[in-house]
Design an enzyme around this catalytic site. Structure first.
Site, PDB file in Angstrom:
ATOM      1  N   CYS A  40       1.107  -0.804   0.043  1.00  0.00           N
ATOM      2  CA  CYS A  40       0.047  -0.426  -0.288  1.00  0.00           C
ATOM      3  C   CYS A  40       0.611   1.293   0.062  1.00  0.00           C
ATOM      4  O   CYS A  40       1.641   1.330   1.197  1.00  0.00           O
ATOM      5  CB  CYS A  40      -0.898   0.480   0.931  1.00  0.00           C
ATOM      6  SG  CYS A  40      -2.085   1.765   1.153  1.00  0.00           S
ATOM      7  N   GLN A  41       1.061   1.721  -1.246  1.00  0.00           N
ATOM      8  CA  GLN A  41       1.717   3.155  -1.431  1.00  0.00           C
ATOM      9  C   GLN A  41       0.806   4.360  -1.475  1.00  0.00           C
ATOM     10  O   GLN A  41      -0.196   4.105  -1.202  1.00  0.00           O
ATOM     11  CB  GLN A  41       3.001   2.816  -1.946  1.00  0.00           C
ATOM     12  CG  GLN A  41       3.837   1.932  -1.901  1.00  0.00           C
ATOM     13  CD  GLN A  41       4.158   1.129  -2.680  1.00  0.00           C
ATOM     14  OE1 GLN A  41       3.985   1.188  -4.238  1.00  0.00           O
ATOM     15  NE2 GLN A  41       5.558   1.092  -2.759  1.00  0.00           N
TER      16      GLN A  41
END
Length: 431
Positions: free
Chosen positions: A96-97
């Site tokens: 998750c970025q």
């Protein structure tokens, strides 16, 4: 479809997706690898690259367990897409970025995002592959639905819009593995996508979205849910291109627009809060504890108990930061020791090592307080015992692997349901 469902596995780690789809030696994780797993998947290509370390331990473990053939250990951004074999299903648990769009290309490849963000590596494969995979199966942390804080849900909206532009319909669900009888309270979002030339896509077009989400969809078949009679779905359209969504989606919104379950087709989103509808057996931590001798290094010395109690305990105290600024700090207490009569808390990457920690698991046995062993951590993710045991790989690194891994049983259940959908759809077509 004839023969095996050919799979490409990205961000493979130590092989959680592969174990869920193929089993281990053909055996099922839900039976502790005692009974045969009846699926039709074949991993024909895999990639694992850890950018933050020179030593590629996860890839080494993967190769040790599954062999080196068709396995890639280079940065996914450097993979030559033309040399990547055609496949039916693309799978992976990507980090998750920040998914915001950085620039627009002037050629047919359209939009790309920030350099180094792994979603755009998936997007690149789907964009450049002449024969796109008909199916996609992804996993991520559940906060994807509400990130970033200033535009809650924007990142997920970008992913949905990207897949829509590439010709896919998408369904998703946030799953807590323990609520479906598995041994760990681990919440993750699972995303399935279907290309517009697939029979599953055509089935979605011919059904009410809420029926697919709750009754007839792949996730509903794999992990049954229900909804409260009073709840109504949210319905909206992802308007504009990816740049517009990146810049404008839910600006200033205090709440996210995406619920824990949903469907997107032709840019139209239907999303609703669902709850598990599981009536089977539940696993607890006690079921997975090693019965044999456990090394002394996992036991907590009496002189260290105060450190552990402090780490786990509630706090309300003054602290000073690096600049000398004093501030009030407070946090609630953690259960200490962990209950053996419930599914475990979520495993984290820092689970290994002797030092006292607020988040490490500690259990009480007849021989005293101790941390969990690598085998116990593997069991909590439904991996085979000693799957990560290998010369040169420390117990701390093995714990790190499990903190990054997924619960194999969830992949297995979804994989079985997807396989049945794929084959039944094709049988229906032949009639």
């Amino acid at each position: 479809m004839k023969g095996k469902i050919k799979v490409a596995e990205l961000f493979a780690g130590v092989g959680g997706f592969r174990l869920g789809l193929e089993g281990w030696n053909g055996k099922s994780s839900s039976t502790n690898y005692k009974k045969k797993l009846k699926t039709n998947y074949e991993i024909i290509w895999s990639n694992q690259w850890e950018p933050s370390t020179k030593l590629q331990h996860a890839s080494d473990v993967y190769e040790e367990r599954f062999g080196k053939d068709h396995h890639s250990n280079i940065d996914i951004a450097l993979v030559n897409i033309e040399q990547m074999p055609d496949h039916d299903l693309l799978v992976g648990g990507f980090p998750c970025q920040d998914y915001s769009v950085a620039t627009t290309l002037k050629n047919s490849k359209g939009l790309i995002g920030k350099k180094g963000v792994l979603w755009w590596s998936i997007h690149k494969i789907l964009s450049e592959k002449e024969n796109k995979p008909k199916y996609i199966f992804l996993e991520n942390v559940d906060r994807l639905l509400i990130s970033p804080s200033g535009q809650r849900g924007r990142d997920f909206a970008i992913i949905l819009k990207s897949l829509n532009d590439l010709g896919y319909a998408v369904e998703w669900r946030v799953v807590n593995a323990a609520e479906f009888g598995m041994p760990q309270r681990r919440r993750r979002i699972f995303i399935l996508a279907y290309l517009n030339n697939s029979e599953i896509f055509k089935s979605i077009k011919n059904i009410e979205p809420i029926e697919w989400i709750v009754e007839d969809g792949t996730l509903a078949n794999a992990l049954p849910v229900s909804i409260e009679n009073s709840l109504k779905p949210k319905v909206f359209t992802l308007k504009g291109d990816i740049v517009s969504i990146s810049e404008n989606f839910n600006i200033g919104g205090k709440k996210g627009l995406f619920e824990n379950s949903g469907l997107m087709i032709d840019g139209n989103v239907t999303t609703i809060k669902t709850q598990p509808n599981y009536e089977g057996k539940f696993s607890i931590l006690k079921d997975l504890i090693e019965n044999g001798a456990v090394s002394e290094e996992f036991f907590i010395n009496e002189e260290d108990m105060d450190k552990w109690k402090y780490s786990k305990g509630a706090k309300k105290e003054m602290r000073k930061n690096a600049d000398g600024f004093e501030y009030n700090y407070s946090e609630g207490g953690m259960i200490f020791p962990d209950s053996l009569d419930k599914a475990s808390r979520t495993i984290i990457t820092g689970e290994g090592g002797k030092s006292a920690s607020r988040f490490k698991h500690v259990i009480h046995t007849s021989k005293g307080f101790r941390r969990l062993t690598p085998v116990e951590l593997e069991r909590l993710n439904m991996f085979p015992d000693n799957h990560t045991k290998m010369d040169g790989v420390t117990d701390t690194k093995r714990a790190f692997f499990m903190g990054n891994a997924l619960v194999v049983g969830v992949i297995e259940k979804i994989g079985i349901a997807l396989s049945q959908k794929i084959y039944n759809q094709n049988k229906t077509l032949k009639k």
